[in-house]
Write an enzyme that holds these catalytic residues in place. Structure first.
Site, PDB file in Angstrom:
ATOM      1  N   TYR A   1       1.367 -73.057  80.028  1.00 43.13           N
ATOM      2  CA  TYR A   1       0.802 -73.414  81.333  1.00 43.13           C
ATOM      3  C   TYR A   1       1.276 -74.806  81.733  1.00 43.13           C
ATOM      4  CZ  TYR A   1      -2.959 -73.529  84.902  1.00 43.13           C
ATOM      5  OH  TYR A   1      -3.675 -73.587  86.066  1.00 43.13           O
TER       6      TYR A   1
ATOM      7  N   LYS B   1       3.642 -70.225  83.081  1.00 41.27           N
ATOM      8  CA  LYS B   1       3.114 -70.316  84.431  1.00 41.27           C
ATOM      9  C   LYS B   1       3.447 -71.697  84.966  1.00 41.27           C
ATOM     10  CE  LYS B   1      -1.039 -70.500  87.275  1.00 41.27           C
ATOM     11  NZ  LYS B   1      -2.519 -70.577  87.312  1.00 41.27           N
TER      12      LYS B   1
END
Length: 303
Positions: free
Chosen positions: A145, A175
């Site tokens: 992330y 992400k």
């Protein structure tokens, strides 16, 4: 060596908001209802305890409670649910990750440690390596992330590749929530063997057309039907961009929860866990009116 991962791509995944009751606890019934709603209206899955879900404010015990409630509802954990992990210590990171694995989640959305800002790639590599080694044979299906605006530590392409090489099969994607298209495009080119997901819905269609795997995003809490063609076909949708622009005039997490409450006719959804502030009724009416105009008239007329 990591365990073999679950099959299938992430696609359109909702960063699910976390509802709270009057006593400050997670409202499990509302949580499950919202999870089912996003699945029924276009999402391929959802992530618990992400940024939109105020994950950094939730304890390990609360994570087990929420995951248990979702599992008990019959939602297929191994296909539909990612568990967000965000902590400042190795021990807490491992504990949060174990909760996700023990409850049968599809995988993890794993953020870097926060508080000590601007850590080097070497320092972050040592942190993640310690986490992965402690997870041992349970390690699998990690989506890294990259959200430096929140964690104050970013995940470079070089670090991502280094971790993937050191822990074969463990990392399935990243992400990118930095909101910088040029940076996202570089990841799409460099990380061909991974799923590159975007957090900024305004970049979703373009990313998918260039090989992106979809999105984990907050707007899917209220507009999964609009987002699905972007995530699956790379089709542009001006109303999505206009909605994001309207919401970004406020605290994103509070705004999304207030709009869920508007849809449900349920003002209890506005509750935020301190230190975050809830939307006021006036803010709720104003944003709801703006989004309704966008949906009814299209982005250009609502501008």
């Amino acid at each position: 060596m990591a365990k073999s991962g679950k099959a299938g791509g992430i696609g359109l995944n909702c960063a699910l908001s976390t509802p709270f009751s009057r006593d400050g606890r997670i409202d499990l019934s509302r949580l499950v209802k919202q999870g089912r709603w996003v699945l029924d209206n276009g999402c391929d899955g959802f992530t618990l305890f992400g940024t939109t879900g105020e994950g950094a404010s939730l304890s390990v015990a609360e994570r087990y409670q929420a995951l248990g409630a979702v599992a008990a509802s019959g939602i297929e954990m191994g296909a539909k649910v990612l568990a967000g992990v965000s902590a400042a210590t190795i021990e807490d990171t491992v504990a949060q990750a174990r909760a996700g694995y023990e409850m049968g989640c599809r995988g993890l959305l794993l953020a870097p440690p926060f508080y000590f800002a601007h850590a080097s790639d070497d320092g972050l590599f040592r942190f993640f390596s310690a986490v992965f080694e402690r997870l041992g044979g349970d390690l699998r299906d990690v989506v890294l992330y990259h959200i430096p605006g929140m964690t104050r530590n970013g995940l470079s392409i070089e670090l991502t590749l280094r971790l993937a090489e050191a822990f074969p099969g463990a990392i399935i994607g990243i992400k990118d929530s930095n909101g910088d298209w040029e940076e996202t495009e570089q990841r799409l080119k460099a990380l061909k063997g991974m799923q590159v997901l975007v957090g900024d819905e305004r970049h979703l269609a373009r990313a998918v057309r260039k090989g992106g795997a979809g999105s984990i995003c907050g707007l899917a809490n209220i507009a999964p039907d609009l987002l699905r063609p972007l995530a699956h076909e790379g089709k542009e949708e001006p109303r999505v961009n206009a909605m994001v622009e309207a919401i970004l005039g406020y605290s994103f997490m509070s705004a999304i929860k207030a709009m869920i409450g508007e849809r449900e006719g349920d003002p209890a959804w506005r509750a935020m866990r301190p230190p975050l502030d809830p939307f006021t009724p006036a803010q709720t009416r104003k944003l709801a009116g703006a989004l309704a105009a966008i949906l009814a008239n299209g982005a250009e007329k609502a501008a």
